[in-house]
Design a protein around this motif. Structure first.
Motif, PDB file in Angstrom:
ATOM      1  N   LEU A 505       0.838  -1.179   0.000  1.00 30.64           N
ATOM      2  CA  LEU A 505       0.000   0.000   0.000  1.00 30.64           C
ATOM      3  C   LEU A 505       0.882   1.240   0.000  1.00 30.64           C
ATOM      4  CD1 LEU A 505      -1.426   0.536   3.610  1.00 30.64           C
ATOM      5  CD2 LEU A 505       0.393  -1.052   3.100  1.00 30.64           C
ATOM      6  N   GLU A 506       0.255   2.390  -0.007  1.00 30.18           N
ATOM      7  CA  GLU A 506       0.957   3.667   0.120  1.00 30.18           C
ATOM      8  C   GLU A 506       0.555   4.269   1.451  1.00 30.18           C
ATOM      9  OE1 GLU A 506       0.724   4.330  -4.726  1.00 30.18           O
ATOM     10  OE2 GLU A 506      -0.145   5.842  -3.409  1.00 30.18           O
ATOM     11  N   ALA A 507       1.535   4.640   2.271  1.00 28.66           N
ATOM     12  CA  ALA A 507       1.244   5.071   3.640  1.00 28.66           C
ATOM     13  C   ALA A 507       1.987   6.356   3.970  1.00 28.66           C
ATOM     14  CB  ALA A 507       1.626   3.973   4.637  1.00 28.66           C
ATOM     15  N   VAL A 508       1.318   7.196   4.740  1.00 27.03           N
ATOM     16  CA  VAL A 508       1.940   8.430   5.219  1.00 27.03           C
ATOM     17  C   VAL A 508       2.971   8.084   6.284  1.00 27.03           C
ATOM     18  CG1 VAL A 508       1.538  10.621   6.419  1.00 27.03           C
ATOM     19  CG2 VAL A 508      -0.127   9.786   4.746  1.00 27.03           C
ATOM     20  N   ASP A 509       4.143   8.683   6.165  1.00 33.88           N
ATOM     21  CA  ASP A 509       5.122   8.590   7.241  1.00 33.88           C
ATOM     22  C   ASP A 509       4.723   9.636   8.276  1.00 33.88           C
ATOM     23  OD1 ASP A 509       7.219   8.614   8.966  1.00 33.88           O
ATOM     24  OD2 ASP A 509       8.765   9.036   7.475  1.00 33.88           O
TER      25      ASP A 509
END
Length: 664
Positions: A505-509
């Motif tokens: 997935l794409e995740a906020v740091d």
């Protein structure tokens, strides 16, 4: 759906039926099947030859033209031919005069240019360009992010992307339906050898978030021409779209000679299969509307003083993510990124209504166009009844540390606010003035009853300086003369979220919330996800709720035009150490104080876009919720002493500018 011949009347009827369809609120869970329904279907064969439209002069494949005589390229040209207003154009055409300006443009536009435009659109859809017309200020990051290829990355490691319906806050998240392997759609044919834009039918081989691996019909088991697309960009259409819109449907040049009758081939292969809903494209556009607008005023957590809020202005909106600039900042540099459904932002007046600390703005003159964001735009929390048994000051619990999201710590209720909100402090690491307390709602999935970590085999971080190790809740409660918060007060709801270990997935740091990175779900505990950032050490992992608005499916960044940070590997630990020593530490919510990644530019300088091998994933995923019958008395092994990998030294307390302790 297919006929051996087509006429003007049947084509007109088909167009009319398509345009009169009523919209639906949700896409069907089961996609429509393809059936022989008399609908016109455009096709061509290798020996069909070319034709010129008698109305507009456009050239194309003869068999894709309308009417039995193939005189017109579309229904509109066929109708215009009989219009009195077009007699002059028709007469000029019959007299052999040059085609119209429109026809010349269509003839001259090379296929390469069209394909380049399509590729550019998929990377940056024009409809999603910000109204301000300005690109992101971090152009260097954008260039590197564009180089990352999700398709190659997933295929190279035999990986699985989390389904779109796992993310209810993203476009199409609530109405993705049954889009899966085997669904057919009409897409641009990039292997036609023609100078005009044509289409062909492709089937979905694999789905990863918004991205899909497609294979043109006719290639059978040949995967040499498979290609990845984003299903939510333009030029992804249900089967039948070409017929209703007069678009040419042409088989790829490399397989044209494999079949002598492509019409029969399509009838045999497509009848009974599934395709996209007819209103799929409009649903995508509707779901991408962003209610927040520039210069709307909100209350947001003060990143330098977690226990209070400040007024901020919406500066940018990208795919529901907001770049907020604190109202007192004149140059726009003091900003904060979060999603519009983040629990960190609220409507103006929220702090006063619940008794939360608030820093008033000293700005006397408002900018033209400013307005308070309407209350209905913000995420709603579940109403709770605070009468009877409820949280009290001093009660103990376990909580995710917002300054170190890889850790679940021993914590205390420091203040009970109205409407179910609580001020929480991390035991042993609190500032004397309470400036690092943070606000969680009682139903927050980030707070847990005492014993949660032991039951779920998670390392619990004990209070700093607590010497009675290994940590035991019973002894700690006795030593501190305190009580644990009742188990019944916590949220134990576990939705059927659909995540599995290993999903991409794409995740906020959340330590650098302006960054969205390639990530992997490595562990699932009830509704809690352990998110690993590909290419980084495990100590940078973060605990995130399955319904967090900081998680996105594969392809979200491409769809919205937001930069995606590719997987990174550190080329040199010495470089990392030198960069880390140069970083100025401050107690801000935007980042960890000791354990943190490199800054944007420096991270990329020591990173490569690489297909890093998948990690060996393990864990007690998808456990069923534990029925706490009474407050547990766990015996938790002490969390290992955290090492600062960038300096090689044990973490020590460090004074923040506010006098508090900057936690690792």
């Amino acid at each position: 759906m297919f006929e051996d011949s087509c006429s003007e009347d049947s084509a007109s009827s088909s167009c009319s039926e398509d345009s009169d369809e009523e919209g639906v609120s949700l896409l069907p869970a089961s996609l429509p099947d393809l059936k022989p329904s008399g609908q016109v279907y455009s096709y061509t064969e290798g020996s069909a030859g070319m034709a010129t439209c008698e109305m507009c002069g456009m050239q194309g494949v003869r068999e894709a033209f309308y009417s039995k005589t193939k005189r017109f390229c579309s229904v509109s040209c066929s109708r215009s031919f009989s219009s009195n207003s077009k007699k002059a154009s028709i007469l000029a055409r019959l007299q052999g005069k040059p085609p119209t300006k429109k026809a010349k443009v269509l003839q001259k536009q090379p296929l390469v240019a069209k394909l380049a435009a399509m590729t550019q659109y998929q990377a940056h859809p024009p409809s999603l360009v910000r109204k301000s017309g300005r690109a992101l200020s971090w152009s260097s990051v954008l260039q590197v992010a564009e180089a990352f290829d999700w398709g190659r990355y997933i295929a190279g490691g035999n990986m699985e992307g989390a389904p779109v319906n796992c993310f209810e806050h993203v476009p199409m998240g609530r109405c993705w339906g049954g889009i899966s392997e085997g669904v057919r759609l009409e897409v641009p044919n990039t292997d036609s050898g023609l100078h005009i834009k044509v289409y062909w039918i492709a089937s979905i081989i694999q789905v990863a978030g918004f991205r899909a691996l497609l294979r043109y019909e006719g290639f059978d088991s040949d995967s040499s021409r498979d290609f990845w697309v984003n299903l939510c960009v333009r030029d992804m259409h249900p089967v039948g779209w070409c017929a209703s819109g007069g678009k040419p449907l042409v088989p790829p040049k490399s397989i044209q000679n494999r079949c002598t009758n492509w019409k029969n081939f399509l009838v045999n292969h497509l009848t009974g299969s599934r395709t996209l809903p007819p209103d799929f494209s409009s649903k995508v556009q509707d779901s991408m509307r962003e209610p927040f607008k520039k210069l709307m005023r909100v209350e947001v957590v003060d990143k330098t003083h977690l226990s209070r809020t400040r007024v901020a202005l919406v500066e940018e909106v990208i795919g529901g993510r907001l770049r907020l600039v604190y109202e007192e900042c004149e140059d726009g540099s003091d900003d904060f990124w979060c999603h519009m459904y983040s629990p960190l932002i609220h409507s103006i007046g929220w702090s006063r209504s619940i008794g939360h600390r608030f820093k008033p703005s000293d700005v006397s003159k408002k900018l033209e166009g400013q307005m308070d964001a309407p209350g209905q735009l913000f995420a709603k929390v579940k109403e709770v009844e605070q009468e009877g048994e409820w949280f009290m000051d001093g009660m103990k619990l376990e909580a995710i540390d917002p300054l170190n999201l890889s850790a679940i710590c021993v914590a205390s209720v420091r203040k009970v606010l109205a409407d179910g909100y609580l001020m929480i402090g991390i035991d042993g690491s609190e500032a004397a003035d309470g400036s690092d307390w943070f606000c969680y709602h009682a139903t927050s999935p980030s707070i847990f009853p005492a014993g949660f970590c032991e039951i779920n085999t998670i390392d619990l971080t004990p209070p700093r300086g607590y010497s009675s190790l290994p940590f035991r809740w019973f002894e700690y409660l006795r030593d501190t003369n305190s009580v644990a918060a009742p188990v019944t007060l916590f949220n134990k709801e576990v939705p059927n979220h659909g995540f599995r270990s290993g999903m991409k997935l794409e995740a906020v740091d959340l330590m650098e919330p302006r960054l969205i990175c390639v990530a992997t779900v490595t562990r699932i505990v009830h509704r809690l996800l352990r998110i690993h950032f590909d290419g980084w050490e495990e100590e940078y992992d973060q605990w995130v709720d399955c319904r967090s608005a900081d998680l996105y499916p594969v392809g979200w960044c491409q769809l919205t035009g937001y930069p995606l940070q590719p997987p990174a590997v550190q080329v040199s630990r010495d470089l990392s150490a030198s960069v880390s020593r140069q970083r100025k530490k401050s107690q801000q919510y935007k980042g960890q104080k000791k354990k943190r990644k490199l800054s944007i530019g420096k991270r990329l300088s020591g990173a490569i876009v690489a297909g890093t091998p998948p990690r060996n994933l393990s864990g007690d995923e998808n456990m069923s919720p534990v029925d706490y019958s009474s407050s547990p008395t766990p015996c938790v092994q002490p969390a290992e002493s955290r090492m600062n990998t960038t300096t090689g030294a044990h973490l020590k307390e460090e004074e923040s500018p506010l006098g508090g302790v900057a936690r690792a």
